[in-house]
Structures are given as structure tokens and as C-alpha cells.
Design an enzyme around this catalytic site. Structure first.
Site, PDB file in Angstrom:
ATOM      1  N   ASN A   1     -38.213  21.720 -53.854  1.00 46.26           N
ATOM      2  CA  ASN A   1     -38.810  22.045 -52.606  1.00 46.26           C
ATOM      3  C   ASN A   1     -39.575  20.769 -52.024  1.00 46.26           C
ATOM      4  OD1 ASN A   1     -40.753  21.874 -54.660  1.00 46.26           O
ATOM      5  ND2 ASN A   1     -42.085  23.480 -53.981  1.00 46.26           N
TER       6      ASN A   1
ATOM      7  N   GLU B   1     -46.579  20.878 -63.918  1.00 43.77           N
ATOM      8  CA  GLU B   1     -47.003  21.422 -62.736  1.00 43.77           C
ATOM      9  C   GLU B   1     -46.225  22.821 -62.246  1.00 43.77           C
ATOM     10  OE1 GLU B   1     -47.373  22.550 -59.118  1.00 43.77           O
ATOM     11  OE2 GLU B   1     -46.555  20.678 -58.454  1.00 43.77           O
TER      12      GLU B   1
ATOM     13  N   GLU C   1     -51.859  15.161 -61.010  1.00 44.10           N
ATOM     14  CA  GLU C   1     -50.894  13.819 -60.827  1.00 44.10           C
ATOM     15  C   GLU C   1     -51.710  13.362 -59.419  1.00 44.10           C
ATOM     16  OE1 GLU C   1     -47.103  16.302 -60.079  1.00 44.10           O
ATOM     17  OE2 GLU C   1     -46.656  15.136 -61.987  1.00 44.10           O
TER      18      GLU C   1
ATOM     19  N   CYS D   1     -45.718  25.498 -53.916  1.00 49.35           N
ATOM     20  CA  CYS D   1     -46.469  25.961 -55.090  1.00 49.35           C
ATOM     21  C   CYS D   1     -47.922  26.197 -54.494  1.00 49.35           C
ATOM     22  CB  CYS D   1     -46.348  25.107 -56.282  1.00 49.35           C
ATOM     23  SG  CYS D   1     -46.538  23.571 -56.158  1.00 49.35           S
TER      24      CYS D   1
END
Ligand code: ADP
Length: 506
Positions: free
Chosen positions: A176, A277, A486, A311
Site C-alpha cells: 500500500n 506494524e 517507526e 492501515c
């Protein structure tokens, strides 16, 4: 199993480009072979990369398997000893050069993203700027890795804390954000002194390989950044090696919660460090006190970016009863006015295709489930006529917390609205899922803002804001949305070990 190629003539030797893509894609950055130990490596098998908008084949790409994977790990292990000793200023300069090259080539990199992922060119360009920003940020952070001196009770001792790179890192990324999900991890890893093997998503390996070409041009030493494309069929065998091989010290993964759990199980045997993640299910709460126009603008941005395939995209809207009707009305007007479905290369298109037909089927299932239980279709509701991977931006009202779209991640352009009465009720629905990545709410009541920001069980909160990602800020989730953070000043810690040195006899 594979052969090394000279740098010149890579394309003529290894790419079979379809005629339609040839006119759009920048050949100077197109690579179709693995990048291992600073060389382009051909594999005996290949797999097709498809344009999700048209279904046409863009390229045949090397389908790496276990033997190529072991070769890449050998290259990364071999390079680690030297890379970790490169002075941080030099590592910083190399990352900066890589960043500069990304910016110089931003239009071409964006075209590759639109071709393999489908997102509109403007969004793809935004991703490249965001992705490059991680290389820039971590080029700066590379020089700010500090240890500590700790005072201890004994006079003849000193205690020191050193920060050292974790080691060889296996990186598995999704489709994505074909570029940004790589640089967000690789920037931090390389800044810390780790070397990496990246396994990009099978749908979008071309962006990872284009980044390898630019890493090569920037002078990133051989073996520091390796890219191993492979098909979905080979992903489990390659993934198993990446997550169990004793030479790998750390795994960083972005993708579905289901795959993340598989990789965590693999990692357990050799007790590797992990960053995960995983999936989200972002609530977007609109309280009665909200500025409705701002909430509608935020809703549009948060829900429909990348056709709902991020997400942190809103999964369900929770709207308080006093503002509910006006919010639904205004959102439906804005959706019809602002959103245009089509091929991402066409001007004015805001909604590209979904990544594949499976993704379309999932959205369709969520809509049908809701409608069969009494939800009303306000906008859209069905596949778009543009092509088989397209779905109309859809707004549903009269949704309940029991429907599938209120419990599972849709990952598509579906906006379901649940009406609620009280703050407690909204928080209970928002926190009822077992994941917690992002959450958004609109309110103008300061006390409520503090309360809700603290009580939402998520890793990131947007208050009166629908877009929150930024290289400077920590990205990550709670519950089954993952482990670690992150980007930001925290991101580099994922790639550093803390070593305590007790210096005695002084
Ligand atoms: P999606 O279903 O959206 O593709 P995944 O979590 O399955 O999400 O995929 C994210 C990344 O994980 C991709 O690079 C994919 O190839 C990879 N992947 C999927 N299954 C495995 C596996 N068993 N082992 C290693 N990598 C995997």
C-alpha cells in the site's frame, strides 16, 4: 541458481515490458532482478507484476526462493562488520545522497508507484516526498546516537551505556506504500549501522528495486541494502528463512496481523528482535460540539486516501446524535463532489483501483453484510464500471457495532456511520476491537479532548485532524496492531542494542 548481471543493459537482458507500460514507465529506474551484494541478480523463475487498474502485465520480475534468500543474507552479514564501523557522519552523508536522488527522480518514482499500486499520480508523488523524508530524517538522526554515563555507588567504578547496531535485519513490506514502508525501516536501520535484506510485496516490487538503483548510485556499499523480490507462492519459504536464519538479528514487518503472527512465531525460536506494524481499525468520532465542516473535510482525507487502503484509514465513523444527520448529509455531498474514480494516471482522479479483486470482494462483502442487517446506502454501494478492481466510494448510515464493517478492517473505500448517544458509548465501541493503531475525533470541548485522547486505545490520535503521519512523529500501534515505533526520534531505537559497560578498578 542465479547469475550476476553487468550494470549496463540490465533492462534489455532482463525485462519483458508490455507495450502499454513502456510508454509510461521510466526505463532508467526499472529493474526486474534481485539486488544482492551490490549486483543485479537474475533468478531462474520469474513472476508477473500487474497494473491493478487495467490488469495488464507490467514486467516479469525475478522470483527469488530460498537459495537467493541465503545468498542475500550472506551478503548482508558480510557487509555488516564494515558498515557498523563506518563513521556515523559518513553513513549520514550516504543516506542524504540517497534522499537527494529520490527527490531528483521523484516524478519517475511516482509513476512506478501509480503503475504497480494504482494510486493517483498526485498521491504517489506525495508518497515519494514522504518516503524520501525518512532517508533525510534518519541521515540526521545517524549523528545523534548517544550513550550514557551513569553514576554508581562504588567509588572505583564508572558505568557506561553504549548504543550498538542490532545486526542484519530482515524487512518485509506491504504494497500500500511501496516506497515509504521501505524507507521508514531502511533509513533507521542503515543510520544505526545495520544491514538489510528487503522482501517487498509481490504486488509492488518495482519501487523497491528502483530504490536499489538509487542506493547504488548514492554509493551505499555493496551488501548494505539488498532486495529480494518473490511471488506470493514463495513468500512463506523466503519469509521462514528470513525469520529463522541465525544470521538475522532483527525482523521488521509491516502487513496484516495474520502474517505478523506467523512471523512472530518464526522469530521465537532464535529470539530475534521484532518490530511489527500490523492491521488497524481506526474509529473516527464526531461529537456534538465538533465543527462539522472541519470534521467532514477530515473524514474525507482520513477515509479515502489510497482508496481507503492504508492501515490508518478510518474504518468506522461514530457520530453523536445531535450532529449525525448534518454530518451524513454534508459528507455525502462532499463525496459526490470531491471523489472521482478512475485510472491513477488520469488528471483529476482521486480514487484509483483497489490492489486486486480479492480486495474488491472484501469491500463488497462488508457492504452486503451491513445492508442485509438494515444499513442504508447514502452514496455508492457497488463495484464501479471503470474496471474490475474498482469500487465506488461508499457511505452507509444506520450501521450497528455488530456488523462486519464495524468489527473487521475493510481496507477499501467504505465509510460506515454508527449513531451514538454518549461519550462512554462511543469509547466503548471504539475500544471494542483487538487492534489499536490510529483513532480520530472531532470536538471543541477541551476537557473532552483530554479525556478522549487519553482513553482511546490506540497508538496515534488525531484531534480535529484526519491526517497524522509525519516523519518526525512516532508511528505504531497498541494491542494486536503491533510492536515498536517507526519514524521520529524513537524509530532508530528499534535497530540499536543497549550495552552496559561496567568499568572497575579505577
Ligand atoms: P496482504 O494480504 O495485504 O498482502 P500480508 O500481510 O499478507 O498482507 O502481506 C504483507 C507482506 O508480507 C508482503 O510482502 C507479503 O508477501 C508478505 N507475506 C505474506 N505471507 C508471508 C509469509 N508467510 N512469510 C513471509 N512473508 C509473507
Amino acid at each position: 541458481m542465479f547469475s550476476r548481471l553487468p550494470f549496463s543493459g540490465i533492462l534489455s537482458l532482463s525485462c519483458r515490458m508490455s507495450s502499454t507500460s513502456a510508454s509510461v514507465l521510466p526505463t532508467s529506474l526499472l529493474r526486474s532482478t534481485a539486488y544482492v551484494g551490490g549486483s543485479w541478480i537474475r533468478s531462474s523463475d520469474t513472476f508477473p507484476v500487474l497494473d491493478p487498474a487495467t490488469g495488464t502485465e507490467l514486467l516479469q520480475v525475478a522470483d527469488c526462493g530460498p537459495s537467493e534468500c541465503r545468498e542475500a543474507l550472506k551478503a548482508a552479514s558480510g557487509a555488516f562488520q564494515a558498515w557498523k564501523e563506518v563513521p556515523s557522519k559518513e553513513r549520514s552523508n550516504l543516506l542524504r545522497k540517497w534522499y537527494d536522488l529520490m527527490i531528483q527522480n521523484k516524478e519517475d518514482l511516482a509513476k512506478i508507484i501509480t503503475a504497480e499500486n494504482g494510486k493517483p499520480t498526485k498521491e504517489a508523488l506525495g508518497e515519494i516526498i514522504y518516503a524520501a523524508g525518512f532517508l533525510e530524517w534518519f541521515s540526521e538522526e545517524a549523528r545523534r546516537i548517544y550513550g550514557d554515563v551513569i553514576s554508581v555507588p562504588l567509588k572505583d567504578r564508572r558505568a557506561l551505556v553504549l548504543k550498538q547496531p542490532v545486526g542484519v535485519t530482515a524487512i518485509i513490506t506491504p504494497w500500500n506504500f511501496p516506497s515509504a514502508m521501505i524507507t521508514r525501516k531502511v533509513g533507521a536501520a542503515l543510520a544505526a549501522g545495520c544491514t538489510v535484506v528487503v522482501k517487498p510485496a509481490e504486488d509492488t516490487p518495482l519501487s523497491a528495486l528502483a530504490l536499489a538503483e538509487l542506493a547504488h548510485q548514492a554509493g551505499i556499499p555493496a551488501g548494505v541494502y539488498n532486495v529480494l523480490p518473490c511471488s506470493r507462492q514463495k513468500a512463506p519459504s523466503v519469509g521462514e528463512i528470513l525469520c529463522t536464519d541465525p544470521s538475522v538479528a532483527k525482523i521488521s514487518f509491516t502487513g496484516s496481523t495474520a502474517t505478523g503472527k506467523i512471523l512472530l512465531r518464526y522469530a521465537a525460536d532464535t529470539v530475534k528482535r521484532v518490530s511489527m506494524e500490523l492491521g488497524g481499525h481506526a474509529p473516527f468520532i464526531v461529537f456534538d460540539s465538533a465543527d462539522v465542516d472541519k470534521a467532514v473535510a477530515g473524514a474525507l482525507a482520513s477515509k479515502f486516501r489510497n482508496s481507503g487502503q492504508t492501515c490508518v484509514c478510518t474504518n468506522k465513523f461514530l457520530v453523536q446524535k445531535g450532529i449525525h444527520d448534518v454530518f451524513v448529509k454534508k459528507l455525502s455531498v462532499m463525496m459526490k463532489k470531491e471523489l472521482r474514480v478512475g485510472n491513477g494516471f488520469e488528471d483529476g482522479v482521486t480514487q484509483g483501483p483497489l490492489i486486486n479483486e480479492k480486495a474488491v470482494e472484501k469491500v463488497e462483502h462488508h457492504v452486503q453484510d451491513a445492508v442485509s442487517q438494515g444499513a442504508n446506502i447514502e452514496v455508492g454501494g457497488k463495484r464501479s464500471g471503470v474496471g474490475k478492481n474498482f469500487f465506488e466510494p461508499t457511505l452507509l448510515s444506520n450501521v450497528t457495532a455488530k456488523m462486519v464493517c464495524a468489527r473487521e478492517e475493510t481496507f477499501g473505500p467504505l465509510a460506515p456511520v454508527i449513531k451514538f448517544d454518549t461519550e462512554e458509548e462511543a469509547l466503548a465501541i471504539a475500544n471494542s476491537v483487538n487492534v489499536g493503531l490510529a483513532g480520530y475525533f472531532y470536538s471543541q470541548d477541551p476537557a473532552q479532548i483530554w479525556r478522549v485522547a487519553e482513553r482511546l486505545e490506540v497508538g496515534m490520535v488525531g484531534v480535529n485532524e484526519g491526517l497524522l503521519s509525519s516523519v518526525e512523529c512516532p508511528f505504531g500501534g497498541v494491542k494486536q496492531s503491533g510492536l515498536g515505533r517507526e519514524g521520529s526520534k524513537y524509530g532508530i531505537d528499534e535497530y540499536l542494542e543497549v550495552k552496559y559497560v561496567c568499568y572497575g578498578g579505577l
